[in-house]
Design an enzyme around this catalytic site. Structure first.
Site, short mmCIF file in Angstrom:
data_model
loop_
_atom_site.label_atom_id
_atom_site.label_comp_id
_atom_site.label_asym_id
_atom_site.label_seq_id
_atom_site.Cartn_x
_atom_site.Cartn_y
_atom_site.Cartn_z
N ARG A 1 29.33 59.99 -68.49
CA ARG A 1 28.87 59.88 -69.69
C ARG A 1 28.87 58.79 -70.37
O ARG A 1 27.61 58.90 -71.24
CB ARG A 1 30.31 60.34 -70.63
N CYS B 1 33.11 55.30 -70.97
CA CYS B 1 33.97 55.57 -71.27
C CYS B 1 35.05 55.58 -69.49
O CYS B 1 35.42 54.17 -69.93
CB CYS B 1 32.98 57.21 -70.47
N ASP C 1 34.93 64.86 -70.14
CA ASP C 1 34.17 64.33 -69.22
C ASP C 1 33.93 65.40 -68.59
O ASP C 1 34.88 66.27 -67.45
CB ASP C 1 35.51 63.30 -68.16
#
Length: 149
Positions: free
Chosen positions: A15, A9, A115
């Site tokens: 994440r 990520c 996100d």
């Protein structure tokens, strides 16, 4: 065969560490790690991500964010990203890796996973749900590839 998986990520604090631990939970025989395109190097998991994960009996303890590199990419059989733009960024870093880069949400209609960094707990919960679903789908697909039920 995919035995070593890298999850990517941006900051490697929300994440990808969650996705890494979920993949390990659902497919314990895999080697799974995570990294970030703009990693907050040396930082632990985001407190909100860790709290949501903990509420689902998943520990992000001892996570340490690290930066992606071409060298790191070469160590893995499969690289899973959260967003399509991450695929493009990885191809800029290591163009030869393109054939082994896919979305973490590949089995969920090529879904991008947003996100949640610096957003509400509800945002983290929603992202956790997407990550868990995608991790289960990847585990099923990888089991099928290996001839396991």
């Amino acid at each position: 065969m995919f035995n070593k998986i890298l999850v990517v990520c941006v900051g490697n604090v929300c994440r990808s560490p969650t996705a890494e631990r979920l993949l390990k939970r659902f497919h314990p025989s895999l080697t799974v790690a995570s990294a970030g395109l703009g990693a907050l190097v040396g930082k632990g998991a985001d407190p909100a991500a860790a709290s949501v994960a903990s509420a689902h009996d998943l520990s992000l303890e001892n996570h340490c964010a690290r930066q992606i590199s071409a060298r790191l990419c070469r160590e893995y059989d499969l690289i899973l990203t959260m967003e399509k733009r991450h695929i493009a960024a990885l191809c800029d870093i290591a163009p030869e890796m393109r054939s082994k880069v896919m979305l973490f949400g590949h089995w969920d209609s090529e879904r991008e996973i947003p996100d949640p960094y610096r957003k509400s707990r509800d945002a983290f919960e929603a992202v956790y749900t997407l990550l868990e679903r995608s991790a289960r789908q990847w585990a099923q697909a990888l089991n099928a590839e290996q001839g396991k039920p």
